[in-house]
Design a protein around this motif. Structure first.
Motif, PDB file in Angstrom:
ATOM      1  N   THR A   1      31.063  -0.450 -22.889  1.00 18.83           N
ATOM      2  CA  THR A   1      30.355   0.294 -21.846  1.00 18.83           C
ATOM      3  C   THR A   1      28.846   0.229 -22.071  1.00 18.83           C
ATOM      4  O   THR A   1      28.075  -0.008 -21.136  1.00 18.83           O
ATOM      5  CB  THR A   1      30.828   1.761 -21.821  1.00 18.83           C
TER       6      THR A   1
ATOM      7  N   ALA B   1      27.634  -3.265 -21.248  1.00 19.53           N
ATOM      8  CA  ALA B   1      27.549  -3.496 -19.807  1.00 19.53           C
ATOM      9  C   ALA B   1      26.328  -2.810 -19.223  1.00 19.53           C
ATOM     10  O   ALA B   1      25.644  -3.377 -18.362  1.00 19.53           O
ATOM     11  CB  ALA B   1      28.817  -2.999 -19.115  1.00 19.53           C
ATOM     12  N   LEU B   2      26.029  -1.599 -19.699  1.00 17.75           N
ATOM     13  CA  LEU B   2      24.840  -0.896 -19.228  1.00 17.75           C
ATOM     14  C   LEU B   2      23.573  -1.649 -19.605  1.00 17.75           C
ATOM     15  O   LEU B   2      22.688  -1.865 -18.779  1.00 17.75           O
ATOM     16  CB  LEU B   2      24.797   0.531 -19.782  1.00 17.75           C
TER      17      LEU B   2
ATOM     18  N   SER C   1      23.281  -4.830 -17.585  1.00 16.37           N
ATOM     19  CA  SER C   1      22.896  -4.589 -16.191  1.00 16.37           C
ATOM     20  C   SER C   1      21.423  -4.202 -16.084  1.00 16.37           C
ATOM     21  O   SER C   1      20.759  -4.569 -15.118  1.00 16.37           O
ATOM     22  CB  SER C   1      23.772  -3.514 -15.568  1.00 16.37           C
TER      23      SER C   1
ATOM     24  N   GLY D   1      19.693  -6.848 -13.977  1.00 22.19           N
ATOM     25  CA  GLY D   1      19.564  -6.234 -12.662  1.00 22.19           C
ATOM     26  C   GLY D   1      18.262  -6.499 -11.934  1.00 22.19           C
ATOM     27  O   GLY D   1      18.283  -6.972 -10.786  1.00 22.19           O
TER      28      GLY D   1
ATOM     29  N   GLY E   1      27.596  -5.236  -6.190  1.00 26.91           N
ATOM     30  CA  GLY E   1      28.918  -5.383  -6.793  1.00 26.91           C
ATOM     31  C   GLY E   1      29.020  -6.607  -7.680  1.00 26.91           C
ATOM     32  O   GLY E   1      29.765  -6.617  -8.662  1.00 26.91           O
TER      33      GLY E   1
ATOM     34  N   ILE F   1      27.813  -5.612 -11.075  1.00 25.38           N
ATOM     35  CA  ILE F   1      28.815  -4.801 -11.768  1.00 25.38           C
ATOM     36  C   ILE F   1      29.941  -5.676 -12.306  1.00 25.38           C
ATOM     37  O   ILE F   1      30.366  -5.534 -13.458  1.00 25.38           O
ATOM     38  CB  ILE F   1      29.365  -3.712 -10.827  1.00 25.38           C
TER      39      ILE F   1
ATOM     40  N   THR G   1      28.622  -8.017 -15.323  1.00 24.35           N
ATOM     41  CA  THR G   1      28.375  -7.303 -16.575  1.00 24.35           C
ATOM     42  C   THR G   1      29.665  -6.757 -17.175  1.00 24.35           C
ATOM     43  O   THR G   1      29.823  -6.760 -18.395  1.00 24.35           O
ATOM     44  CB  THR G   1      27.369  -6.156 -16.359  1.00 24.35           C
ATOM     45  N   THR G   2      30.598  -6.323 -16.343  1.00 21.87           N
ATOM     46  CA  THR G   2      31.884  -5.852 -16.851  1.00 21.87           C
ATOM     47  C   THR G   2      32.674  -6.989 -17.476  1.00 21.87           C
ATOM     48  O   THR G   2      33.264  -6.834 -18.555  1.00 21.87           O
ATOM     49  CB  THR G   2      32.699  -5.202 -15.723  1.00 21.87           C
TER      50      THR G   2
END
Length: 117
Positions: free
Chosen positions: A30, A33-34, A37, A41, A76, A79, A82-83
């Protein structure tokens, strides 16, 4: 991938056994991924804005929605990427259940867990 690397050194470095816990790796995935992003991003948003891939707003709606015109609409994708990357980094890729489900799309997870021992 990172799970496999930490398991190679668990006998030499005492604290690495914590990476065998699924909850710890989920927290790290988690956080990864943050971080990913936040890193990917802004360039992705600027690229989408440059190619004018944005929100189309109709004129017959509320006037407050006109401010949304041109907002990039492919968040999306960020998301999902990165996931996927963080999952591949922290998952136990040698798990046979994962490869069985990926190899057979018609096989559900519940039926795969009963057939694999």
């Amino acid at each position: 991938m990172l799970y496999w690397i930490t398991q190679q050194f668990v006998s030499r470095i005492g604290g690495l056994h914590v990476f065998s816990y699924l909850t710890f790796r989920a927290i790290l995935a988690t956080a990864s991924a943050l971080g990913l992003s936040l890193l990917v991003g802004p360039p992705l948003i600027s690229r989408l804005s440059r190619y004018q891939i944005g929100q189309v707003v109709r004129d017959d709606g509320p006037p407050t929605h006109l401010l949304k015109a041109g907002t990039p609409t492919m968040g999306g994708t960020l998301i999902l990427v990165t996931t996927l990357v963080s999952t591949l980094l922290w998952a136990e890729l040698a798990n046979r259940l994962v490869w069985t489900v990926l190899a057979s799309p018609s096989l559900s997870v519940s039926s795969a867990s009963t057939t694999i021992t």
